[in-house]
Design an enzyme around this catalytic site. Structure first.
Site, short mmCIF file in Angstrom:
data_model
loop_
_atom_site.label_atom_id
_atom_site.label_comp_id
_atom_site.label_asym_id
_atom_site.label_seq_id
_atom_site.Cartn_x
_atom_site.Cartn_y
_atom_site.Cartn_z
N LYS A 10 0.81 -1.22 0.00
CA LYS A 10 0.00 0.00 0.00
C LYS A 10 0.85 1.28 0.00
CE LYS A 10 -3.92 -2.19 2.35
NZ LYS A 10 -4.97 -1.99 3.39
N TYR A 50 -12.46 -2.26 -3.72
CA TYR A 50 -12.95 -2.42 -2.34
C TYR A 50 -14.48 -2.28 -2.25
CZ TYR A 50 -8.31 -2.37 -0.06
OH TYR A 50 -7.05 -2.68 0.39
N ASN A 113 -2.06 0.32 6.69
CA ASN A 113 -1.50 -0.90 7.27
C ASN A 113 -0.62 -1.70 6.31
OD1 ASN A 113 -3.54 -1.87 5.67
ND2 ASN A 113 -4.51 -3.13 7.24
N HIS A 116 -2.26 -5.47 1.71
CA HIS A 116 -3.57 -6.14 1.59
C HIS A 116 -3.32 -7.55 1.10
CE1 HIS A 116 -7.64 -7.17 0.31
NE2 HIS A 116 -7.07 -7.63 -0.79
N GLU A 127 -9.73 -11.00 -7.27
CA GLU A 127 -8.78 -9.89 -7.10
C GLU A 127 -7.60 -10.02 -8.05
OE1 GLU A 127 -9.88 -8.97 -2.41
OE2 GLU A 127 -7.85 -9.62 -2.92
P1 CMP Z 1 -7.47 -4.57 3.77
O1 CMP Z 1 -7.05 -5.96 4.08
O2 CMP Z 1 -6.83 -3.91 2.61
O3 CMP Z 1 -9.05 -4.56 3.55
C1 CMP Z 1 -9.85 -3.43 3.85
C2 CMP Z 1 -9.10 -2.34 4.51
O4 CMP Z 1 -9.87 -1.39 5.16
C3 CMP Z 1 -8.23 -2.91 5.60
O5 CMP Z 1 -7.18 -3.67 5.05
C4 CMP Z 1 -7.83 -1.66 6.35
O6 CMP Z 1 -6.69 -1.04 5.83
C5 CMP Z 1 -9.04 -0.76 6.11
N1 CMP Z 1 -9.74 -0.58 7.37
C6 CMP Z 1 -10.29 -1.53 8.13
N2 CMP Z 1 -10.82 -0.98 9.23
C7 CMP Z 1 -10.59 0.35 9.17
C8 CMP Z 1 -10.87 1.44 9.99
N3 CMP Z 1 -11.54 1.29 11.14
N4 CMP Z 1 -10.47 2.66 9.60
C9 CMP Z 1 -9.81 2.82 8.43
N5 CMP Z 1 -9.50 1.81 7.60
C10 CMP Z 1 -9.89 0.59 7.96
#
Ligand code: CMP
Length: 139
Positions: A10, A50, A113, A116, A127
């Site tokens: 990311k 998403y 984070n 993904h 995906e």
């Molecule tokens: P990902 O595995 O990419 O799938 C969905 C993403 O939404 C997740 O990782 C997080 O990065 C994001 N996400 C999940 N919960 C929250 C939250 N409370 N606030 C912001 N982003 C979120």
């Protein structure tokens, strides 16, 4: 069985020059990078990817973040690759991620984070097809 899963490095991670360190974690775990490209998503493309999270309160934040800077999209292959990748990534929230996982070491927050990974065989297939043509997958 040998599986393939879709991984995204990311914007928070590409910005901090962490692509190689994250790829080393995948390769050290026995995952092979069988396709990889660096791209910049539009907000619309991030929203399409998403779409399952469209009703979530963080959807706007998520799609703006994913379009904010380049990402590296990749296909990882290996024995039980979907679960193995999720193990190497660690929990979604870095505060809950086990020591040594990508998110424990590199993630900045639950939103930013670093990586993904697909969560199941059906979503992995969808995906992968979202980003790659069959010709681009070189096992
Ligand atoms: P990902 O595995 O990419 O799938 C969905 C993403 O939404 C997740 O990782 C997080 O990065 C994001 N996400 C999940 N919960 C929250 C939250 N409370 N606030 C912001 N982003 C979120």
């Amino acid at each position: 069985a040998t599986e393939r899963t879709l991984s995204i490095i990311k914007p928070d991670a590409t910005r901090r020059n962490l692509t190689g360190k994250i790829n080393a974690k995948f390769e050290d775990a026995g995952l092979r990078i069988v396709a990889q490209k660096r791209i910049q998503l539009t907000i619309a493309q991030a929203g399409e990817f998403y779409a399952v999270h469209k009703e979530r309160p963080f959807f706007g934040e998520l799609t703006e973040f994913m379009a904010s800077e380049p990402v590296v999209v990749q296909v990882l292959e290996g024995e039980g690759a979907i679960a193995k990748n999720r193990e190497v990534m660690g929990a979604t929230n870095p505060a809950d991620a086990a020591p040594g996982t990508i998110r424990a070491e590199f993630a900045e927050s639950v939103g930013e984070n670093s990586v993904h990974g697909s969560d199941a065989p059906e979503t992995a297939a969808q995906e992968i097809a979202f980003f790659f043509s069959g010709l681009e997958l070189v096992g």
